[in-house]
Design a protein around this motif. Sequence first.
Motif, PDB file in Angstrom:
ATOM      1  N   MET A  91      -9.805  -3.886   2.840  1.00 45.47           N
ATOM      2  CA  MET A  91      -9.166  -2.400   2.703  1.00 45.47           C
ATOM      3  C   MET A  91      -7.906  -2.223   3.706  1.00 45.47           C
ATOM      4  SD  MET A  91     -11.677   0.996   3.746  1.00 45.47           S
ATOM      5  CE  MET A  91     -11.517   0.696   5.483  1.00 45.47           C
ATOM      6  N   ILE A  92      -8.023  -2.672   4.910  1.00 47.41           N
ATOM      7  CA  ILE A  92      -6.999  -2.154   5.710  1.00 47.41           C
ATOM      8  C   ILE A  92      -5.614  -2.984   5.144  1.00 47.41           C
ATOM      9  CG2 ILE A  92      -6.014  -2.708   8.123  1.00 47.41           C
ATOM     10  CD1 ILE A  92      -9.040  -2.603   9.241  1.00 47.41           C
ATOM     11  N   VAL A  93      -5.616  -4.122   4.773  1.00 47.81           N
ATOM     12  CA  VAL A  93      -4.388  -4.743   4.269  1.00 47.81           C
ATOM     13  C   VAL A  93      -3.871  -4.050   3.026  1.00 47.81           C
ATOM     14  CG1 VAL A  93      -5.471  -6.548   2.981  1.00 47.81           C
ATOM     15  CG2 VAL A  93      -3.241  -7.089   4.110  1.00 47.81           C
ATOM     16  N   ARG A  94      -4.984  -3.492   2.246  1.00 42.94           N
ATOM     17  CA  ARG A  94      -4.490  -2.816   1.255  1.00 42.94           C
ATOM     18  C   ARG A  94      -3.740  -1.403   1.531  1.00 42.94           C
ATOM     19  NH1 ARG A  94      -9.466  -1.995  -0.855  1.00 42.94           N
ATOM     20  NH2 ARG A  94      -9.495  -3.864  -1.964  1.00 42.94           N
ATOM     21  N   THR A  95      -4.346  -0.905   2.543  1.00 44.45           N
ATOM     22  CA  THR A  95      -3.819   0.565   3.076  1.00 44.45           C
ATOM     23  C   THR A  95      -2.358   0.205   3.708  1.00 44.45           C
ATOM     24  OG1 THR A  95      -5.734   1.540   3.502  1.00 44.45           O
ATOM     25  CG2 THR A  95      -3.884   2.347   4.763  1.00 44.45           C
ATOM     26  N   ILE A  96      -2.247  -0.784   4.456  1.00 47.65           N
ATOM     27  CA  ILE A  96      -0.908  -1.024   5.018  1.00 47.65           C
ATOM     28  C   ILE A  96       0.140  -1.456   3.867  1.00 47.65           C
ATOM     29  CG2 ILE A  96       0.205  -2.718   6.631  1.00 47.65           C
ATOM     30  CD1 ILE A  96      -2.233  -3.003   8.420  1.00 47.65           C
ATOM     31  N   THR A  97      -0.119  -2.429   3.162  1.00 44.96           N
ATOM     32  CA  THR A  97       0.866  -2.740   2.204  1.00 44.96           C
ATOM     33  C   THR A  97       1.066  -1.755   1.288  1.00 44.96           C
ATOM     34  OG1 THR A  97      -1.058  -3.685   0.869  1.00 44.96           O
ATOM     35  CG2 THR A  97       0.350  -5.214   2.285  1.00 44.96           C
ATOM     36  N   GLN A  98       0.154  -0.799   1.021  1.00 44.31           N
ATOM     37  CA  GLN A  98       0.669   0.208  -0.008  1.00 44.31           C
ATOM     38  C   GLN A  98       1.482   1.378   0.706  1.00 44.31           C
ATOM     39  OE1 GLN A  98      -3.348   1.954  -1.169  1.00 44.31           O
ATOM     40  NE2 GLN A  98      -3.484   0.519  -2.760  1.00 44.31           N
ATOM     41  N   GLN A  99       1.467   1.475   2.290  1.00 41.23           N
ATOM     42  CA  GLN A  99       2.539   2.441   2.877  1.00 41.23           C
ATOM     43  C   GLN A  99       3.450   1.602   3.644  1.00 41.23           C
ATOM     44  OE1 GLN A  99      -0.392   3.876   5.853  1.00 41.23           O
ATOM     45  NE2 GLN A  99      -1.555   4.959   4.583  1.00 41.23           N
TER      46      GLN A  99
END
Length: 133
Positions: A91-99
């Motif tokens: 979930m964290i890596v998804r958030t970071i890469t989306q931003q």
Amino acid sequence: MENVSEYYQCIDAEMDALDFLHELSSRTGTSILFDVNNFLINTANFGGNIERWQEFISHGRVREIHLAGNRMVAGYAVDTHDSPVSEDALMIVRTITQQASGPITVVLERDANLGGSGDLLSELSRVRDALSV
């Protein structure tokens, strides 16, 4: 520069490790290797939240992400690289890469309990799925 896993904290420190990393990155313009597993270990052991990382992310300082598993040992989360990446880490890596404002390299780390090639390919597939959402 990479955020490290912490197993103790200095009570008299002028700033915590994250503030130090932020200050050093701000002054030098150095990019950050964000180790999600280390972040989760530190959060489990001492508290914290992903919002403190938002400034690094919003300024494009995170250029590489490491993902690994960890486990509890004697009541502490320990950086073992011997288990699958957690759903929280994905979930964290998804958030970071989306931003992210630019490309980010993502590295899956596994040093022990490798299982068969099917196990590793399955874990890699989970990571790729998290990145493509």
